[in-house]
Scaffold this motif. Structure first.
Motif, PDB file in Angstrom:
ATOM      1  N   LEU A   1      47.310  38.378  30.712  1.00 16.78           N
ATOM      2  CA  LEU A   1      46.731  39.344  31.656  1.00 16.78           C
ATOM      3  C   LEU A   1      46.342  40.632  30.942  1.00 16.78           C
ATOM      4  O   LEU A   1      45.324  41.241  31.263  1.00 16.78           O
ATOM      5  N   GLN A   2      47.135  41.040  29.945  1.00 14.32           N
ATOM      6  CA  GLN A   2      46.825  42.247  29.181  1.00 14.32           C
ATOM      7  C   GLN A   2      45.554  42.070  28.370  1.00 14.32           C
ATOM      8  O   GLN A   2      44.782  43.009  28.197  1.00 14.32           O
ATOM      9  N   GLN A   3      45.312  40.879  27.893  1.00 17.22           N
ATOM     10  CA  GLN A   3      44.159  40.639  27.036  1.00 17.22           C
ATOM     11  C   GLN A   3      42.898  40.290  27.810  1.00 17.22           C
ATOM     12  O   GLN A   3      41.812  40.276  27.245  1.00 17.22           O
TER      13      GLN A   3
ATOM     14  N   LEU B   1      40.793  38.073  34.025  1.00 21.03           N
ATOM     15  CA  LEU B   1      41.866  37.232  34.548  1.00 21.03           C
ATOM     16  C   LEU B   1      42.776  38.045  35.467  1.00 21.03           C
ATOM     17  O   LEU B   1      43.148  37.587  36.541  1.00 21.03           O
ATOM     18  N   LEU B   2      43.092  39.279  35.066  1.00 24.85           N
ATOM     19  CA  LEU B   2      43.927  40.158  35.889  1.00 24.85           C
ATOM     20  C   LEU B   2      43.256  40.433  37.226  1.00 24.85           C
ATOM     21  O   LEU B   2      43.874  40.361  38.291  1.00 24.85           O
ATOM     22  N   SER B   3      41.954  40.693  37.197  1.00 24.59           N
ATOM     23  CA  SER B   3      41.206  40.963  38.420  1.00 24.59           C
ATOM     24  C   SER B   3      41.195  39.741  39.343  1.00 24.59           C
ATOM     25  O   SER B   3      41.409  39.851  40.549  1.00 24.59           O
ATOM     26  N   ASN B   4      40.954  38.552  38.758  1.00 24.89           N
ATOM     27  CA  ASN B   4      40.934  37.316  39.551  1.00 24.89           C
ATOM     28  C   ASN B   4      42.293  37.036  40.177  1.00 24.89           C
ATOM     29  O   ASN B   4      42.391  36.652  41.345  1.00 24.89           O
ATOM     30  N   LEU B   5      43.363  37.228  39.395  1.00 29.42           N
ATOM     31  CA  LEU B   5      44.706  36.995  39.912  1.00 29.42           C
ATOM     32  C   LEU B   5      45.037  37.983  41.024  1.00 29.42           C
ATOM     33  O   LEU B   5      45.584  37.602  42.057  1.00 29.42           O
TER      34      LEU B   5
ATOM     35  N   ILE C   1      45.947  36.986  44.889  1.00 27.90           N
ATOM     36  CA  ILE C   1      47.184  37.422  45.541  1.00 27.90           C
ATOM     37  C   ILE C   1      46.872  38.176  46.832  1.00 27.90           C
ATOM     38  O   ILE C   1      47.501  37.959  47.859  1.00 27.90           O
ATOM     39  N   LEU C   2      45.879  39.073  46.768  1.00 35.25           N
ATOM     40  CA  LEU C   2      45.502  39.834  47.953  1.00 35.25           C
ATOM     41  C   LEU C   2      44.947  38.920  49.049  1.00 35.25           C
ATOM     42  O   LEU C   2      45.230  39.111  50.222  1.00 35.25           O
ATOM     43  N   ALA C   3      44.186  37.897  48.645  1.00 34.30           N
ATOM     44  CA  ALA C   3      43.631  36.946  49.614  1.00 34.30           C
ATOM     45  C   ALA C   3      44.752  36.150  50.274  1.00 34.30           C
ATOM     46  O   ALA C   3      44.735  35.908  51.467  1.00 34.30           O
ATOM     47  N   GLN C   4      45.760  35.743  49.480  1.00 39.23           N
ATOM     48  CA  GLN C   4      46.889  34.990  50.014  1.00 39.23           C
ATOM     49  C   GLN C   4      47.716  35.856  50.960  1.00 39.23           C
ATOM     50  O   GLN C   4      48.190  35.396  51.996  1.00 39.23           O
ATOM     51  N   ALA C   5      47.870  37.129  50.621  1.00 41.18           N
ATOM     52  CA  ALA C   5      48.663  38.051  51.460  1.00 41.18           C
ATOM     53  C   ALA C   5      47.944  38.339  52.768  1.00 41.18           C
ATOM     54  O   ALA C   5      48.564  38.590  53.786  1.00 41.18           O
TER      55      ALA C   5
END
Length: 197
Positions: free
Chosen positions: A177-179, A183-187, A191-195
């Motif tokens: 995720l740091q690199q 990927l961080l944005s997609n994850l 998560i926001l969509a699932q919540a």
């Protein structure tokens, strides 16, 4: 290099050993980012003219002068805070890079050594032995399935393995995720969509 009204002296010099001057292969994305950075530096040089002190540095102050370590560390600290990243030291980036290279190239020590600049291969094996051990475990599993899967080779069969979900390696996920901001944005979106369901 002496700076006016400063108690610090910055010394620019060649690397300690000949092996420190080496060719490093980088991903295309990094090359594109560096090209953009170079274009912005060139604009700054043109704008400042003779006032720009060109030392041929990639990382420099806006007027071309070298950065003190504190300038780089402060910028790194701001980046970690803005991106909500763990508080690691700058040198951790080198360890992360080496770890990923060893994982991606399945423990190719010579290829990794060429990028890290370690003078001896055993320096890598000592520091990153845990990565190599993981690959050795995978090799044993592959050997088991490739060699002992044929019932003609032995009369004893391995017990049926339970199918389990692979454990999520949090350190590996965090490093990925740091690199990869994408990927961080997609994850985060997932998560926001699932919540929001």
């Amino acid at each position: 290099m002496y700076l006016e009204n400063a108690s610090t002296v910055i010394v620019l010099k060649t690397p300690k050993t000949e092996s420190s001057v080496r060719k490093v292969w980088m991903p295309k994305t990094v090359a594109y980012i560096l090209r953009e950075w170079k274009a912005s530096q060139d604009k700054q040089k043109a704008f400042l003219g003779d006032e720009y002190l060109d030392y041929g540095l990639v990382i420099a102050l806006p007027n071309g002068r070298p950065c003190e370590e504190t300038v780089i560390n402060n910028a790194f600290r701001r980046l970690k805070k803005e991106a909500n990243l763990p508080n690691v030291v700058f040198h951790s980036l080198r360890h992360s890079s080496t770890t990923y290279k060893l994982k991606l190239n399945h423990g190719d020590l010579k290829a990794t050594q060429g990028d890290t600049g370690h003078s001896q291969v055993d320096m890598i094996t000592k520091i990153y032995a845990h990565i190599l051990d993981e690959d050795r475990k995978v090799n044993a599993q592959k050997f088991e399935s490739a060699f002992y899967a044929n019932p003609d080779l032995r009369s004893v069969h391995a017990p049926q393995e339970e199918k389990t979900q692979p454990l999520l390696d949090a350190q590996t996920l965090l490093s990925q995720l740091q690199q990869s901001p994408e990927l961080l944005s997609n994850l985060t979106s997932l998560i926001l969509a699932q919540a929001g369901r």
